[in-house]
Design an enzyme around this catalytic site. Structure first.
Site, PDB file in Angstrom:
ATOM      1  N   ASN A 159     -20.933  13.219  28.916  1.00  0.00           N
ATOM      2  CA  ASN A 159     -21.083  11.816  28.474  1.00  0.00           C
ATOM      3  C   ASN A 159     -22.416  11.232  28.933  1.00  0.00           C
ATOM      4  OD1 ASN A 159     -18.088  12.293  28.447  1.00  0.00           O
ATOM      5  ND2 ASN A 159     -18.132  10.172  27.709  1.00  0.00           N
ATOM      6  N   ASN A 160     -23.192  10.772  27.980  1.00  0.00           N
ATOM      7  CA  ASN A 160     -24.477  10.116  28.288  1.00  0.00           C
ATOM      8  C   ASN A 160     -24.267   8.634  28.551  1.00  0.00           C
ATOM      9  OD1 ASN A 160     -27.262  11.659  26.658  1.00  0.00           O
ATOM     10  ND2 ASN A 160     -25.351  12.662  27.158  1.00  0.00           N
ATOM     11  N   ARG A 189      -5.427   6.141  24.569  1.00  0.00           N
ATOM     12  CA  ARG A 189      -5.988   6.762  23.350  1.00  0.00           C
ATOM     13  C   ARG A 189      -5.103   7.946  22.963  1.00  0.00           C
ATOM     14  NH1 ARG A 189     -12.012   8.923  24.092  1.00  0.00           N
ATOM     15  NH2 ARG A 189     -12.646   6.890  23.317  1.00  0.00           N
ATOM     16  N   ILE A 227     -28.865   8.329  21.734  1.00  0.00           N
ATOM     17  CA  ILE A 227     -29.585   9.433  22.386  1.00  0.00           C
ATOM     18  C   ILE A 227     -30.821   9.811  21.570  1.00  0.00           C
ATOM     19  CG2 ILE A 227     -29.399  11.721  23.417  1.00  0.00           C
ATOM     20  CD1 ILE A 227     -26.352  11.394  23.413  1.00  0.00           C
ATOM     21  N   SER A 279     -14.912  18.206  14.572  1.00  0.00           N
ATOM     22  CA  SER A 279     -16.024  18.228  13.608  1.00  0.00           C
ATOM     23  C   SER A 279     -17.288  18.762  14.279  1.00  0.00           C
ATOM     24  CB  SER A 279     -16.257  16.843  12.997  1.00  0.00           C
ATOM     25  OG  SER A 279     -16.779  15.939  13.952  1.00  0.00           O
ATOM     26  N   LYS A 280     -17.499  18.418  15.547  1.00  0.00           N
ATOM     27  CA  LYS A 280     -18.678  18.926  16.254  1.00  0.00           C
ATOM     28  C   LYS A 280     -18.542  20.443  16.480  1.00  0.00           C
ATOM     29  CE  LYS A 280     -21.790  16.954  17.704  1.00  0.00           C
ATOM     30  NZ  LYS A 280     -23.087  16.526  17.099  1.00  0.00           N
ATOM     31  N   THR A 328     -21.676  18.655  22.020  1.00  0.00           N
ATOM     32  CA  THR A 328     -20.982  17.931  23.087  1.00  0.00           C
ATOM     33  C   THR A 328     -20.064  18.861  23.871  1.00  0.00           C
ATOM     34  OG1 THR A 328     -19.236  16.289  23.449  1.00  0.00           O
ATOM     35  CG2 THR A 328     -19.329  17.241  21.270  1.00  0.00           C
ATOM     36  N   ASP A 329     -19.823  18.518  25.134  1.00  0.00           N
ATOM     37  CA  ASP A 329     -18.856  19.286  25.928  1.00  0.00           C
ATOM     38  C   ASP A 329     -17.438  19.112  25.398  1.00  0.00           C
ATOM     39  OD1 ASP A 329     -18.444  16.660  26.730  1.00  0.00           O
ATOM     40  OD2 ASP A 329     -18.588  17.058  28.891  1.00  0.00           O
ATOM     41  N   GLU A 330     -17.230  18.092  24.544  1.00  0.00           N
ATOM     42  CA  GLU A 330     -15.868  17.827  24.055  1.00  0.00           C
ATOM     43  C   GLU A 330     -15.348  18.964  23.165  1.00  0.00           C
ATOM     44  OE1 GLU A 330     -15.051  13.762  22.906  1.00  0.00           O
ATOM     45  OE2 GLU A 330     -16.708  13.028  24.114  1.00  0.00           O
ATOM     46  N   TYR A 360     -13.209  13.993  16.120  1.00  0.00           N
ATOM     47  CA  TYR A 360     -14.646  14.015  16.442  1.00  0.00           C
ATOM     48  C   TYR A 360     -15.050  15.374  16.998  1.00  0.00           C
ATOM     49  CZ  TYR A 360     -18.739  13.574  19.487  1.00  0.00           C
ATOM     50  OH  TYR A 360     -19.937  13.797  20.134  1.00  0.00           O
TER      51      TYR A 360
HETATM   52  P1  NAD Z   1     -24.967   7.315  17.915  1.00  0.00           P
HETATM   53  O1  NAD Z   1     -23.678   7.059  17.212  1.00  0.00           O
HETATM   54  O2  NAD Z   1     -25.507   6.292  18.859  1.00  0.00           O
HETATM   55  O3  NAD Z   1     -26.119   7.561  16.833  1.00  0.00           O
HETATM   56  C1  NAD Z   1     -25.915   8.348  15.682  1.00  0.00           C
HETATM   57  C2  NAD Z   1     -27.088   8.087  14.747  1.00  0.00           C
HETATM   58  O4  NAD Z   1     -26.902   8.953  13.597  1.00  0.00           O
HETATM   59  C3  NAD Z   1     -27.158   6.649  14.234  1.00  0.00           C
HETATM   60  O5  NAD Z   1     -28.491   6.174  14.311  1.00  0.00           O
HETATM   61  C4  NAD Z   1     -26.708   6.770  12.772  1.00  0.00           C
HETATM   62  O6  NAD Z   1     -27.303   5.810  11.935  1.00  0.00           O
HETATM   63  C5  NAD Z   1     -27.157   8.173  12.428  1.00  0.00           C
HETATM   64  N1  NAD Z   1     -26.391   8.753  11.302  1.00  0.00           N
HETATM   65  C6  NAD Z   1     -25.040   8.751  11.136  1.00  0.00           C
HETATM   66  N2  NAD Z   1     -24.729   9.353   9.977  1.00  0.00           N
HETATM   67  C7  NAD Z   1     -25.892   9.753   9.410  1.00  0.00           C
HETATM   68  C8  NAD Z   1     -26.213  10.446   8.213  1.00  0.00           C
HETATM   69  N3  NAD Z   1     -25.260  10.831   7.337  1.00  0.00           N
HETATM   70  N4  NAD Z   1     -27.518  10.705   7.948  1.00  0.00           N
HETATM   71  C9  NAD Z   1     -28.503  10.317   8.794  1.00  0.00           C
HETATM   72  N5  NAD Z   1     -28.248   9.654   9.942  1.00  0.00           N
HETATM   73  C10 NAD Z   1     -26.962   9.371  10.241  1.00  0.00           C
HETATM   74  O7  NAD Z   1     -24.785   8.729  18.620  1.00  0.00           O
HETATM   75  P2  NAD Z   1     -25.333   9.237  20.029  1.00  0.00           P
HETATM   76  O8  NAD Z   1     -24.425   8.779  21.095  1.00  0.00           O
HETATM   77  O9  NAD Z   1     -26.774   8.938  20.105  1.00  0.00           O
HETATM   78  O10 NAD Z   1     -25.111  10.791  19.861  1.00  0.00           O
HETATM   79  C11 NAD Z   1     -26.116  11.618  19.299  1.00  0.00           C
HETATM   80  C12 NAD Z   1     -25.628  13.045  19.242  1.00  0.00           C
HETATM   81  O11 NAD Z   1     -25.285  13.480  20.548  1.00  0.00           O
HETATM   82  C13 NAD Z   1     -24.376  13.226  18.377  1.00  0.00           C
HETATM   83  O12 NAD Z   1     -24.521  14.405  17.637  1.00  0.00           O
HETATM   84  C14 NAD Z   1     -23.256  13.340  19.385  1.00  0.00           C
HETATM   85  O13 NAD Z   1     -22.219  14.149  18.893  1.00  0.00           O
HETATM   86  C15 NAD Z   1     -23.961  13.988  20.564  1.00  0.00           C
HETATM   87  N6  NAD Z   1     -23.378  13.664  21.880  1.00  0.00           N
HETATM   88  C16 NAD Z   1     -23.294  12.388  22.312  1.00  0.00           C
HETATM   89  C17 NAD Z   1     -22.769  12.124  23.585  1.00  0.00           C
HETATM   90  C18 NAD Z   1     -22.708  10.735  24.162  1.00  0.00           C
HETATM   91  O14 NAD Z   1     -22.281  10.563  25.298  1.00  0.00           O
HETATM   92  N7  NAD Z   1     -23.133   9.700  23.458  1.00  0.00           N
HETATM   93  C19 NAD Z   1     -22.314  13.152  24.384  1.00  0.00           C
HETATM   94  C20 NAD Z   1     -22.395  14.451  23.894  1.00  0.00           C
HETATM   95  C21 NAD Z   1     -22.945  14.688  22.645  1.00  0.00           C
HETATM   96  P1  TYD Z   2     -16.112   6.899  25.447  1.00  0.00           P
HETATM   97  O1  TYD Z   2     -17.239   6.096  25.980  1.00  0.00           O
HETATM   98  O2  TYD Z   2     -15.502   6.505  24.137  1.00  0.00           O
HETATM   99  O3  TYD Z   2     -16.596   8.412  25.421  1.00  0.00           O
HETATM  100  P2  TYD Z   2     -15.726   9.776  25.141  1.00  0.00           P
HETATM  101  O4  TYD Z   2     -14.431   9.411  24.537  1.00  0.00           O
HETATM  102  O5  TYD Z   2     -16.607  10.502  24.184  1.00  0.00           O
HETATM  103  O6  TYD Z   2     -15.599  10.439  26.465  1.00  0.00           O
HETATM  104  O7  TYD Z   2     -14.956   6.896  26.517  1.00  0.00           O
HETATM  105  C1  TYD Z   2     -15.183   7.341  27.846  1.00  0.00           C
HETATM  106  C2  TYD Z   2     -13.863   7.272  28.569  1.00  0.00           C
HETATM  107  O8  TYD Z   2     -13.483   5.900  28.706  1.00  0.00           O
HETATM  108  C3  TYD Z   2     -12.722   7.935  27.830  1.00  0.00           C
HETATM  109  O9  TYD Z   2     -11.856   8.558  28.780  1.00  0.00           O
HETATM  110  C4  TYD Z   2     -11.987   6.790  27.140  1.00  0.00           C
HETATM  111  C5  TYD Z   2     -12.213   5.644  28.094  1.00  0.00           C
HETATM  112  N1  TYD Z   2     -12.305   4.295  27.482  1.00  0.00           N
HETATM  113  C6  TYD Z   2     -11.542   3.237  27.975  1.00  0.00           C
HETATM  114  O10 TYD Z   2     -10.747   3.396  28.917  1.00  0.00           O
HETATM  115  N2  TYD Z   2     -11.683   2.013  27.392  1.00  0.00           N
HETATM  116  C7  TYD Z   2     -12.544   1.781  26.357  1.00  0.00           C
HETATM  117  O11 TYD Z   2     -12.623   0.641  25.842  1.00  0.00           O
HETATM  118  C8  TYD Z   2     -13.336   2.883  25.865  1.00  0.00           C
HETATM  119  C9  TYD Z   2     -14.278   2.694  24.713  1.00  0.00           C
HETATM  120  C10 TYD Z   2     -13.185   4.127  26.472  1.00  0.00           C
END
Ligand code: NAD
Ligand code: TYD
Length: 339
Positions: free
Chosen positions: A184-185, A278, A15, A158-159, A128-130, A155
């Site tokens: 979820n993005n 999970r 993101i 911690s958030k 996050t909504d989590e 996770y």
């Molecule tokens: P990601 O895991 O793809 O990227 C995380 C980035 O943070 C990586 O580039 C990593 O190198 C960097 N990083 C990790 N530890 C670090 C540290 N100690 N110092 C500096 N950089 C560090 O994560 P994402 O999916 O892009 O998520 C970004 C943010 O959005 C997170 O805070 C996550 O909690 C939040 N978020 C993500 C989702 C989702 O669906 N992916 C949904 C809700 C919230």
């Molecule tokens: P994930 O992409 O890990 O996001 P989050 O746990 O943060 O929502 O998982 C999305 C949903 O998909 C979650 O309900 C767990 C499920 N899942 C599977 O069923 N199989 C998989 O291999 C993964 C990674 C997730």
């Protein structure tokens, strides 16, 4: 107008990476600093097209390294901090919670201290909504900004902890903050350990897709570019101290998501493999985004248009995700599911 300096943490990730691209291209007048440790989830190849732009800078560093972070803030005097850097994968937090506590909580506190010390216009904490825990399957229930925090995984705990620190720095020190909590993005450059990119990459390689439990868990899908636009809006217009939920009313069961990808790619549902659930698997997430909509945000993607664009992106960018899969990720995956 003086040039604004924006520090984006985690801008080599999914993101944060999309947000860096969005900001560098939309605001030539802002200087965008991408601070990232380049963990397994960080990858700079996604920024090849902007790496020589005059308004883009990369800084390799650890958000939890107090001394270096304070020095960096004192030198650069950032106007805004948009904080994405985190450990972000629930499954990894179940097997190794410690790094989540360190990065997500300590790292955030270090950034808050640095922002407080030099003074910033705004600190935007991407959460996050989590943190709200789970909903049951009643389609009329949603997470609002008032929903109590009840995180279930290491996770999300911690958030939630980092959210509370951000709130405390606003209440105690008056640090101007916003917290965003998105669903979820999905979209380009999503690391292929998460459900959607994992499914696309495995379908394209004709490999089994591990669906946890019965596949009926529901997630509320948000295209990453709609999320970037939401953060841009909150950064500029969000009322200080406020929390904004981000979600576009796109609830789908995991099985629906997987089947949509399989059918779009013209493959067989025989690829689906139901695997052990999970631990502590949240049943359903669903966002009420009214507060953000009232600020002026509207998503541009439906799940149908967004997933079609995303699948096409993975077809067009096989080189990127193959390079990711051939690294540490693959070992991790094989250890985890063993199929
Ligand atoms: P990601 O895991 O793809 O990227 C995380 C980035 O943070 C990586 O580039 C990593 O190198 C960097 N990083 C990790 N530890 C670090 C540290 N100690 N110092 C500096 N950089 C560090 O994560 P994402 O999916 O892009 O998520 C970004 C943010 O959005 C997170 O805070 C996550 O909690 C939040 N978020 C993500 C989702 C989702 O669906 N992916 C949904 C809700 C919230
Ligand atoms: P994930 O992409 O890990 O996001 P989050 O746990 O943060 O929502 O998982 C999305 C949903 O998909 C979650 O309900 C767990 C499920 N899942 C599977 O069923 N199989 C998989 O291999 C993964 C990674 C997730």
């Amino acid at each position: 107008m003086t040039k604004k300096k924006i520090l984006v943490t985690g801008g080599a990730g999914f993101i944060g990476g999309n947000f860096v691209q969005y900001m560098v291209k939309k605001y030539p007048n802002y200087d965008i600093y991408n601070l990232d440790l380049l963990t397994y989830a960080g990858d700079l190849t996604k920024h090849r097209d902007i790496e020589t732009n005059e308004n883009y800078y990369f800084i390799k560093g650890d958000i939890s390294d107090r001394e270096k972070i304070i020095q960096l803030f004192e030198k650069e005097k950032f106007d805004y901090v948009v904080h994405f850097a985190a450990e972000s994968h629930v499954d990894r937090s179940i097997t190794n919670p410690g790094i989540f506590v360190h990065t997500n909580i300590i790292g955030t506190q270090v950034l808050l201290d640095a922002a407080k010390q030099v003074g910033v216009i705004k600190f935007i904490h991407v959460s996050t909504d989590e943190v709200y825990g789970e909903l049951d399957f009643d389609p009329n229930t949603f997470f609002t900004e008032e929903t109590p925090l009840q995180p279930n995984s290491p996770y999300s705990a911690s958030k939630a902890s980092s959210d509370l620190l951000v709130r405390a720095y606003y209440e105690t020190y008056g640090l101007p903050v916003n917290i965003t909590r998105c669903s979820n993005n999905y979209g380009p450059y999503h690391f292929p350990e998460k459900l959607i990119p994992l499914t696309i990459s495995r379908v394209l390689n004709e490999q089994k897709i591990p669906v946890y439990g019965d596949g009926k868990n529901i997630r509320d899908w948000l295209h990453v570019l709609d999320h970037c636009a939401a953060i841009d809006l909150v950064m500029h217009e969000g009322i200080k101290g406020e929390i904004y939920n981000v979600g576009g009313h796109n609830e789908r069961t995991n099985l629906e998501v997987v089947k949509t990808i399989i059918s779009t790619l013209g493959k067989s549902e025989d690829l689906i493999e139901f695997v052990t659930d999970r631990l502590g698997h949240d049943k359903r997430y669903a966002i009420d985004p009214t507060k953000l909509e009232n600020l002026g945000w509207k998503p541009t993607y439906t799940f149908e248009t967004g997933i079609a664009q995303t699948i096409q992106w993975y077809l067009d960018n096989k080189e990127w995700w193959e390079q990711i899969i051939s690294g540490e990720y693959r070992n991790y995956f094989e250890n985890q599911y063993n199929i």
